[in-house]
Each structure stands twice: as C-alpha cells, then as structure tokens.
Motif scaffolding. Structure first.
Motif, mmCIF file in Angstrom:
data_model
loop_
_atom_site.group_PDB
_atom_site.id
_atom_site.type_symbol
_atom_site.label_atom_id
_atom_site.label_comp_id
_atom_site.label_asym_id
_atom_site.label_seq_id
_atom_site.Cartn_x
_atom_site.Cartn_y
_atom_site.Cartn_z
ATOM 1 N N THR A 167 0.831 -1.200 0.000
ATOM 2 C CA THR A 167 0.000 0.000 0.000
ATOM 3 C C THR A 167 0.869 1.255 0.000
ATOM 4 O OG1 THR A 167 -1.933 1.037 1.061
ATOM 5 C CG2 THR A 167 -0.218 0.161 2.520
ATOM 6 N N LYS A 180 -9.716 -1.063 7.135
ATOM 7 C CA LYS A 180 -10.046 -1.325 5.738
ATOM 8 C C LYS A 180 -8.817 -1.174 4.838
ATOM 9 C CE LYS A 180 -14.502 -1.838 6.487
ATOM 10 N NZ LYS A 180 -15.180 -3.146 6.266
ATOM 11 N N LYS A 181 -8.541 -2.207 4.038
ATOM 12 C CA LYS A 181 -7.421 -2.165 3.096
ATOM 13 C C LYS A 181 -7.913 -1.615 1.757
ATOM 14 C CE LYS A 181 -4.844 -5.955 5.246
ATOM 15 N NZ LYS A 181 -4.277 -7.322 5.073
ATOM 16 N N VAL A 182 -8.156 -0.310 1.733
ATOM 17 C CA VAL A 182 -8.684 0.345 0.542
ATOM 18 C C VAL A 182 -7.808 1.549 0.196
ATOM 19 C CG1 VAL A 182 -11.031 -0.390 1.080
ATOM 20 C CG2 VAL A 182 -10.234 1.840 1.855
ATOM 21 N N ASN A 229 -10.672 0.608 -12.188
ATOM 22 C CA ASN A 229 -9.900 -0.364 -11.408
ATOM 23 C C ASN A 229 -8.518 -0.542 -12.034
ATOM 24 O OD1 ASN A 229 -9.335 -2.375 -9.456
ATOM 25 N ND2 ASN A 229 -11.464 -3.104 -9.556
ATOM 26 N N GLN A 245 -3.219 -9.054 -7.758
ATOM 27 C CA GLN A 245 -4.552 -8.545 -7.429
ATOM 28 C C GLN A 245 -4.955 -8.840 -5.993
ATOM 29 O OE1 GLN A 245 -3.784 -10.624 -9.979
ATOM 30 N NE2 GLN A 245 -5.424 -12.126 -10.369
ATOM 31 N N ASP A 246 -4.293 -9.815 -5.362
ATOM 32 C CA ASP A 246 -4.635 -10.180 -3.979
ATOM 33 C C ASP A 246 -3.907 -9.332 -2.946
ATOM 34 O OD1 ASP A 246 -6.279 -12.226 -4.943
ATOM 35 O OD2 ASP A 246 -4.594 -13.639 -5.017
ATOM 36 N N PRO A 299 -4.429 -2.885 -2.503
ATOM 37 C CA PRO A 299 -5.640 -2.439 -1.815
ATOM 38 C C PRO A 299 -6.803 -2.277 -2.788
ATOM 39 C CG PRO A 299 -4.112 -0.610 -2.075
ATOM 40 C CD PRO A 299 -3.385 -1.837 -2.529
ATOM 41 N N GLU A 300 -8.015 -2.417 -2.269
ATOM 42 C CA GLU A 300 -9.219 -2.223 -3.077
ATOM 43 C C GLU A 300 -9.376 -0.746 -3.429
ATOM 44 O OE1 GLU A 300 -14.096 -2.409 -2.499
ATOM 45 O OE2 GLU A 300 -12.755 -3.264 -0.979
#
Length: 529
Positions: free
Chosen positions: A159, A172-174, A192, A215-216, A219-220
């Motif tokens: 991140t 939250k991992k965003v 995205n 992709q895993d 972060p979203e």
C-alpha cells in the motif's frame, strides 16, 4: 452558525495530510471554510541507502499534529473535539510499504524519493507500453523481485502511506483511485487496476513461485464520494491520545497529494489543471482522451473521481532562484541595510517584470538535483551569458523565474504540441506564486494559457482531503465532485485570473530555444566523456 457549536455538535470534517516535511490537519465546516488547524514537523531519514520514515514516526507525527489541532480549537473556541462528522487522510504518493499476513512491516518504508528502481521501471514501461516512473509502487515491487530480495515471498499487502494510515484507523485495506494510480496503471473505463497489465505482470513473475497474486495484495480501489470505512475504537485511540474522540465517524477513501491538490484548486474537471511550484514543480491537466503514445516525461494518474490526468513532475524549481535572493540579502546585510526577506522577494520578483521578454539573451539551468524530464541524472546550477547580452538586474531575475519553469514547459509542450491537449485554465499554488501577479504572469506565458490563483490555494492538501471528506458526507444524490466543488466550495471564491500576454509568450519561447540548444550541447559533452 456559531463555530463553537458546530465543533461541539460534530458538524465538521477533518483532513490530515502527511507531507514530506510537515504533517498538517485542517478542520472545516460543511461549507469548506477552515475552522482550525494543526501541524507537526518531521523529516525523512537516509538509512542503508534508502530514504525512509519509520512507522513510529508516522504515529508520533499523526498524534502530535492532532494534539496541535486540539490546542488551536481550545485557544480559538474554548472547547474540545469529541466528535467529527467525517474525515480523510492523504499523504505523499507512491513508494513501497509491504506487510506480511500478520501485518508486520517486511522492509523499511521506501519513499517516492528513492531512485533505485530504474531497471524495473524501464522493463515494466516496455512490457506495458505505458510509462512506469521509478517512484511507482509496482516499480519498487518488481525491483525487489529482480534483486531476489527474500522478503518478497512473504508479501500479503502492499500500500501507500495514506493507505497504511487509513487501514490502521479503519481496518479497511482500501485506497482512493488517485492514490492507486501511482501504484499501478488504472483502466479509466472500469475505475480499477488495468487487468491486461496485471496479467502481463503475472506472466513476468510466473517463474518465481510466489504464493500470492498481484490482485490479492493490492488495496481495493474506491472513488471520491464513497464511504471507505469508519473510525474504529482502536483508530480513535491511536489518533487522539487524550481519548476524547468518539469512534464511528465515516472516513473517505485515502488519497495522494496529487489528488488533494486537484481538489484544493478546483481542477478536477476536464480541460482544467493546476501547477504547484516551490522547491519542486509539477503540473497536472485533466485529459479528454488517452494519449497517443508513451512519454517517459509524463505520468498518467487520475483525479479523485477517476478521470485521466497527465502530470509533468520536475525535481527543480525555486531552489536556485532562492539561492540568488539569499546572495542579495547577504549583500544588503554587508552594507548595513536591514531588509525584510518577504520585501526582498517582492522587490526582486517585480523587478523581473521590467526585463526583456526573452531575458536579454541570458540563460540559466536551475538543476540543484538531477532532472529526469530533461535527461540529467545529477544537478549543478549554471548561469551563462555572452558578452553582448543585456546583463542587468531585471533580465537576471526574469531569467531565473523562466528557468524555474523551463523543464516543466519542456514536458508540457509534449502534451500541448504532440498530443494536442487543450486546457482552458490552470490554477497556480506554491511559493512561486506568493508575490502577487509575478509568478502568475510568468506561468501564463510559459504555458500560454490563463492562470488563476485562489486565496484558498495556500490551505494545501490537508484542506483538499477535508473537502473530499465533506463531499462524501454532504453531497446530494448523483452530485459529481466537479459540480460540488464548483458550486458549493469555490462559487464566489476570491482570486485572480491572468491571461497570457502575446509578447511574453513569444519571449519565453525564444528563451526556451536557447535553453534546449544548451541542453543538447551539454548532453553531447556528457556522451563524449
């Protein structure tokens, strides 16, 4: 409404931005007006060949900044903050923060300032057919793979600094799309990460045997206006050591300093842009379409609501100019004249406007450090003139103002001349614009477009992320970020707009002809050596 009551009722938004030398907090009302602020000074460290900040210093700074905000609230309104309507966190973009499955930091934070990923950035740019600068997170990750660094196999989460702080506050991992665009290329049509490039990266590292897929571990992505989590009890305690801040408030997507700069200057609409000019300089223009080809001088990022942005970032701007002003200050002191530094800048900047539009033939290169946009790995400031040039104070100062923007103009000309990018208005902020009307006039000439300077531009990125938090909590249904900023924040905002002067534009172009010819000679000399 009474400001004290607004604070006590929690009808406010809080923005915190972690900059390179200062962490700043701004508390605003629902109309975007600043109510109070706090700050904390900090510095990066150079350890084992890496520019870094420790995570301990991140939280020491966050807490110190918030306590300074509380002090300002107490002094101004004789009250304390217990609840806030919404908040957001922003920080320097890019870099490399990687954690294992237990949230342990695997290697010290590698910031945007590191230039250790040239091999990875070059290979990814070629593979993706898309410019990947050295400071981008994916370049750092791939360089670690190329270096065979042992920690890479254990990566569970990567991140940015803003994304990390947001995670600790909310769980939250965003990440906001603007900040994400400095990690990995974004597909503007989906908002995205670009799937085709994700697949190419997966193929590149397929032989490494990692248990994770890109992709895993990323972060979203979220966009401006979405709720990106709420402040947890642990997060509230981590931020406010006094224990008075209540948990549960909504938090907007974490953003990078580029995105908050766009919000703070009302430049999120297509055909608008902003230029931030101080120690370094960068300009961002919101594009109407994709670029026709890859330009190493141009980063492609996004606005906080996902529109494509072309950015030119230069390492050098006012450092050399400031050094010359310092020399004049030293002279004044030597003859017993006491001159206020702000007055000295004002006098010298305004003197520049008396100079010839092409600086009388004078030329300078302001490279304190390397300048990737013009192809120099190292810097050495240089002032050059011929015997017959018009060497006077006005031309000398005008030359240094031109030089401060010359590398930026070289990059922007690729957008304007090769990519046919059009811009209706640029918004200027930073120290270069502090002397009223001078830097603004020079910038308008350099970019051949109107330049506006808003009175609020000095509030900076902390104000920008606070605006994004307010937008999240106060926007009407289907109200765009562009509309919200234009009609509810900047409508009636005081500021000044300056159109380019044709003679100034012509003079700046003549200066640039000499500037670019000089660069060609210097590159040829370097090649010979």
């Amino acid at each position: 409404m009474d400001k004290k009551l607004l604070i006590e009722e929690g009808r406010t938004s809080l923005g915190i931005e972690l900059g390179s030398t200062r962490i700043k907090a701004v508390l605003i009302d629902e109309g975007g007006s600043p109510l109070a602020s706090g700050a904390y000074e900090w510095e990066n460290q150079y350890l084992n060949g890496i520019w870094t900040y420790s995570l301990e210093d991140v939280w020491k700074g966050m807490q110190g900044c918030y306590q300074d905000l509380l002090k300002d609230v107490k002094e101004k309104y004789d009250t304390v903050i217990t609840k806030i309507g919404s908040m957001g966190v922003s920080a320097m973009m890019h870099g490399y923060l990687v954690f294992d499955k237990d949230d342990n930091l695997l290697v010290p934070f590698r910031t945007w300032r590191n230039t250790t990923t040239e091999e990875a950035a070059s290979k990814l740019t070629k593979e993706f057919d898309y410019n990947i600068p050295q400071r981008w997170s994916i370049a750092h990750l791939y360089q670690a793979i190329l270096n065979k660094e042992d920690h890479v196999k254990d990566v569970a989460f990567i991140t940015t600094l803003a994304g990390y702080v947001h995670y600790k506050l909310t769980g939250k991992k965003v990440i906001g799309v603007g900040d994400a665009s400095g990690m990995f290329p974004i597909d503007i049509s989906t908002g995205n990460y670009d799937q085709s490039m994700m697949d190419k990266f997966g193929h590149l590292i397929s032989g490494e045997g990692f248990s994770w897929k890109l992709q895993d571990i990323l972060p979203e992505i979220m966009t401006a206006g979405e709720i990106a989590g709420t402040l947890t009890g642990e997060g509230a305690a981590l931020l406010d050591v006094s224990g008075k801040l209540q948990a549960g408030l909504p938090v907007c997507p974490p953003e990078g300093d580029a995105g908050t700069g766009m919000a703070a200057t009302n430049s999120v609409a297509k055909r608008t842009g902003n230029v931030s000019a101080g120690t370094s300089v960068f300009a961002m223009i919101v594009l109407e379409k994709e670029l026709k080809k890859v330009h190493p001088e141009i980063d492609l990022v996004t606005t906080p609501d996902g529109a494509l942005v072309g950015m030119v970032h230069c390492n050098n701007c006012t450092s050399d100019l400031n050094a010359w002003v310092g020399l004049f200050d030293e002279f004044a002191e030597s003859i017993g004249a006491k001159v206020d530094k702000n007055q000295l800048f004002s006098v010298l900047y305004n003197k520049a406007l008396e100079g010839d539009t092409d600086c009388g033939g004078l030329i300078s290169y302001n490279y304190f450090s390397g300048e990737p946009v013009t192809g120099f790995a190292e810097g050495a400031p240089l002032f050059v003139r011929k015997a017959e040039d018009k060497f006077n104070l006005a031309n000398f100062m005008r030359m240094h103002l031109y030089s401060s923007l010359a590398a930026l103009k070289a990059g922007l000309d690729l957008l304007f001349k090769e990519e046919d990018v059009e811009v209706d208005e640029m918004f200027g902020h930073g120290g270069f614009f502090k002397t009223k009307g001078v830097g603004q006039k020079i910038a308008a000439a350099a970019m051949n477009t109107s330049v506006s300077v808003m009175e609020t531009a000095g509030e900076g990125g902390a104000w920008g992320i606070a605006l994004l938090a307010t937008y999240m909590s106060c926007k009407e249904e289907n109200e765009s970020l562009e509309s919200y900023l234009k009609n509810k924040i900047f409508n009636g905002q005081a500021g000044s707009k300056m159109d380019p002067d044709d003679k100034d534009v012509e003079g700046f172009n003549r200066f640039m002809d000499r500037y670019m010819k000089g660069l060609a000679v210097e590159h040829a000399a370097v090649d010979v050596l």
